[in-house]
Scaffold this active site. Structure first.
Site, PDB file in Angstrom:
ATOM      1  N   LYS A 144      -2.580  -8.788   6.493  1.00  0.00           N
ATOM      2  CA  LYS A 144      -1.916  -7.540   6.850  1.00  0.00           C
ATOM      3  C   LYS A 144      -2.021  -6.611   5.638  1.00  0.00           C
ATOM      4  O   LYS A 144      -1.254  -6.712   4.688  1.00  0.00           O
ATOM      5  CB  LYS A 144      -0.446  -7.791   7.211  1.00  0.00           C
ATOM      6  CG  LYS A 144       0.186  -6.735   8.133  1.00  0.00           C
ATOM      7  CD  LYS A 144       0.372  -5.358   7.558  1.00  0.00           C
ATOM      8  CE  LYS A 144       1.413  -5.223   6.500  1.00  0.00           C
ATOM      9  NZ  LYS A 144       1.545  -3.754   6.085  1.00  0.00           N
ATOM     10  N   CYS A 159       2.328  -3.515 -11.181  1.00  0.00           N
ATOM     11  CA  CYS A 159       3.458  -4.343 -11.602  1.00  0.00           C
ATOM     12  C   CYS A 159       3.331  -4.827 -13.041  1.00  0.00           C
ATOM     13  O   CYS A 159       4.263  -5.413 -13.574  1.00  0.00           O
ATOM     14  CB  CYS A 159       3.642  -5.520 -10.655  1.00  0.00           C
ATOM     15  SG  CYS A 159       2.255  -6.668 -10.635  1.00  0.00           S
ATOM     16  N   GLU A 179      -0.558  -0.245   5.078  1.00  0.00           N
ATOM     17  CA  GLU A 179      -0.965   0.835   5.982  1.00  0.00           C
ATOM     18  C   GLU A 179      -1.364   2.091   5.222  1.00  0.00           C
ATOM     19  O   GLU A 179      -1.937   3.022   5.793  1.00  0.00           O
ATOM     20  CB  GLU A 179       0.148   1.147   6.992  1.00  0.00           C
ATOM     21  CG  GLU A 179       1.479   1.555   6.405  1.00  0.00           C
ATOM     22  CD  GLU A 179       2.406   0.379   6.105  1.00  0.00           C
ATOM     23  OE1 GLU A 179       3.635   0.569   6.163  1.00  0.00           O
ATOM     24  OE2 GLU A 179       1.896  -0.725   5.778  1.00  0.00           O
ATOM     25  N   ARG A 180      -1.078   2.132   3.914  1.00  0.00           N
ATOM     26  CA  ARG A 180      -1.493   3.265   3.097  1.00  0.00           C
ATOM     27  C   ARG A 180      -2.932   3.124   2.596  1.00  0.00           C
ATOM     28  O   ARG A 180      -3.592   4.116   2.296  1.00  0.00           O
ATOM     29  CB  ARG A 180      -0.548   3.414   1.894  1.00  0.00           C
ATOM     30  CG  ARG A 180       0.885   3.773   2.286  1.00  0.00           C
ATOM     31  CD  ARG A 180       1.774   3.826   1.058  1.00  0.00           C
ATOM     32  NE  ARG A 180       3.131   4.247   1.375  1.00  0.00           N
ATOM     33  CZ  ARG A 180       4.111   4.361   0.487  1.00  0.00           C
ATOM     34  NH1 ARG A 180       3.858   4.063  -0.797  1.00  0.00           N
ATOM     35  NH2 ARG A 180       5.315   4.744   0.842  1.00  0.00           N
ATOM     36  N   SER A 218       7.283  -4.607  -3.305  1.00  0.00           N
ATOM     37  CA  SER A 218       8.508  -4.231  -4.015  1.00  0.00           C
ATOM     38  C   SER A 218       9.536  -5.360  -3.975  1.00  0.00           C
ATOM     39  O   SER A 218       9.484  -6.245  -3.110  1.00  0.00           O
ATOM     40  CB  SER A 218       9.106  -2.972  -3.383  1.00  0.00           C
ATOM     41  OG  SER A 218       9.556  -3.235  -2.061  1.00  0.00           O
ATOM     42  N   PHE A 256      -0.319  -1.459  -1.529  1.00  0.00           N
ATOM     43  CA  PHE A 256      -1.264  -0.338  -1.613  1.00  0.00           C
ATOM     44  C   PHE A 256      -1.922  -0.220  -2.972  1.00  0.00           C
ATOM     45  O   PHE A 256      -3.003   0.349  -3.094  1.00  0.00           O
ATOM     46  CB  PHE A 256      -0.560   0.987  -1.291  1.00  0.00           C
ATOM     47  CG  PHE A 256       0.339   1.498  -2.386  1.00  0.00           C
ATOM     48  CD1 PHE A 256      -0.177   2.238  -3.449  1.00  0.00           C
ATOM     49  CD2 PHE A 256       1.708   1.257  -2.381  1.00  0.00           C
ATOM     50  CE1 PHE A 256       0.644   2.711  -4.477  1.00  0.00           C
ATOM     51  CE2 PHE A 256       2.539   1.720  -3.386  1.00  0.00           C
ATOM     52  CZ  PHE A 256       1.995   2.444  -4.437  1.00  0.00           C
TER      53      PHE A 256
END
Length: 488
Positions: free
Chosen positions: A180, A288, A183-184, A233, A156
């Site tokens: 993909k 990150c 979804e956020r 993550s 995201f």
């Protein structure tokens, strides 16, 4: 779908050149982090949707692999032009669904465009090698070939840049792609597909399947998906790497981080503090390469005073407002997690010198936190070890550069590190001994450009070939060696 509109956008998957309703009926809300309002609904697709996308990509690969490399590059040149033409619109989409400040969003769009610039060099990047007379009358040549269908799973926090790390280079190398998105932050991904299609991409070359676990596992397990690129993550990166590698896929999984910035006694304290503030609190600390731990070498009280002063001067608010640096975190659940980290730091004995729980009362909507700074943090404390992914900064004290470098060595992560100093000897020691893959000297965010690899170490990366640069080309291609004899 070209902009966030007042009405809620209902997203669809993009498969074989068409917007397709997902097989399942489930969807979740996409919210603007600054206001909490629902701006879109994203489908939670299932294995059947993955199967459709893989079938489309596999069929498209039959022709795409044979398209001349310069012709592929021309599509990317057109895509680059369209991205540049829509730069402001794309930055606004980043702000709307991710929440970061407009200036940072604008910069993210630029970094994504630079990735397309690099991929457009495919004719040079795809070149092989040759050597005549490796033995008497024998020549040897190396050619690059695409894998086939490859997949990308994006996070995201960089909804523009990370997808453009992935699919332009993969497709330039002759692969077909399934993306993909998070979804956020899925809205921008669909807009990128629109622009890529407008640039001339054939049906099935780029597909998007929205969703969560079922889509991820579907890509990791499908025998026709040959390679997976992931950013997210640490626990999920390790899972993706392990499962995909067990299924025989090539994998690059970019993971978490705990980036240390060492401030030496001779540093320009004002500039060092400014760089650290921008690194730690820009993008609400949700990147990150953010600075999350500062090692103060020597007495350091003047530096700490300057750091707190600049943190107090930060404006917290909506990313579309001028002069705002610290924007909301992505969701209320993430804010709750960060609040627990603050409580944990206090319980473990760190000194809270700037409390981000205070001063955001006027921001009644959205998921805001002010800048939080802990001083006298010990290396064994939770806030010193874990990636918190938010605007929380830990200050550790060290008597020497050697001690500061030891803090970095003991960290499980190795994405980035920076030193602030004017001493060339200290810089050289830092360069040689800092146990991280991307280093900075008087630089707040030592992230690499698209033509160099994004080279995290230790638990910050799982795999062998990094994203971007020559590593990226090698990741998305296979080498074929031809040895020929000519004395017949």
């Amino acid at each position: 779908m070209s902009m966030i509109k007042e009405e809620t956008v209902v997203l669809k998957n993009y498969i074989n050149g068409e917007w397709v309703e997902p097989s399942g009926a489930n969807s979740i809300d996409v919210r603007n982090p600054a206001t909490g309002e629902v701006i879109a609904k994203v489908p939670i697709s299932d294995a059947e949707d993955v199967e459709k996308a893989v079938a489309a990509a596999k069929e498209a690969f039959k022709e795409w692999r044979h398209v001349p490399v310069p012709k592929r590059a021309r599509i990317l040149y057109k895509f680059h032009y369209l991205l540049t033409e829509h730069h402001e619109e794309l930055a606004q989409l980043v702000v709307a669904e991710n929440g970061k400040a407009y200036k940072e969003a604008y910069g993210e769009v630029q970094r994504g465009i630079e990735c397309v610039e690099f991929a457009a060099g495919a004719p040079t990047l795809m070149m092989g090698e040759s050597l005549s007379n490796i033995a008497e009358e024998i020549d040897s040549e190396m050619f690059r070939y695409p894998h086939g269908v490859v997949g990308g799973i994006a996070p995201f926090n960089f909804p523009m840049m990370v997808p453009l790390w992935m699919f332009p280079l993969a497709i330039a190398c002759g692969n077909t792609f399934i993306l993909k998105p998070s979804e956020r932050t899925p809205v921008l991904a669909n807009r990128l597909v629109e622009l890529f299609t407008e640039a001339g991409a054939p049906r099935g070359v780029l597909n998007v399947v929205h969703g969560a676990h079922d889509v991820v596992n579907g890509l990791l397990d499908h025998e026709d998906v040959k390679a997976i690129s992931f950013v997210g993550s640490q626990p999920v990166a390790k899972y993706v790497y392990s499962r995909a590698a067990a299924n025989g896929k090539r994998v690059q999984a970019l993971s978490g981080a705990k980036n240390h910035h060492i401030v030496m006694p001779d540093a320009d304290l004002k500039k060092a503090a400014g760089n650290i503030i921008s690194s730690a609190f820009g993008s609400a600390g949700q990147r990150c390469m953010a600075c999350s731990a500062v090692v103060v070498v020597g007495e350091g009280e003047e530096f700490v005073k300057e750091l707190k002063k600049q943190a107090d001067e930060l404006t917290v608010g909506n990313g579309m407002d001028d002069e705002v640096l610290l924007t909301p975190v992505i969701r209320d659940s993430q804010k709750e997690k960060l609040l627990k980290y603050i409580e944990n730091g206090i319980e473990e004995g760190a000194k809270l010198i700037r409390d981000g729980r205070e001063g955001t009362d006027k921001l009644k909507e959205g998921y805001f936190m002010g800048p939080t700074i802990f001083d006298h943090v010990k290396p064994e404390m939770t806030i010193a070890k874990e990636e918190m992914f938010g605007p929380i900064l830990s200050l550790l004290r060290a008597e020497s550069l050697d001690e500061g470098l030891e803090f970095i060595r003991k960290s499980r992560y190795g994405n980035g590190a920076t030193i602030y100093t004017k001493d060339a000897k200290a810089v050289r020691q830092f360069r040689e001994e800092a146990d991280a893959g991307m280093l900075g000297v008087n630089v707040g965010v030592p992230a690499t450009m698209a033509f160099f690899p994004f080279s995290g170490w230790k638990d910050s990366f799982y795999g062998d070939l990094h994203v971007n640069g020559k590593d990226g080309v090698n990741f998305y291609t296979r080498k074929k060696m031809i040895t020929s004899r000519f004395d017949y």
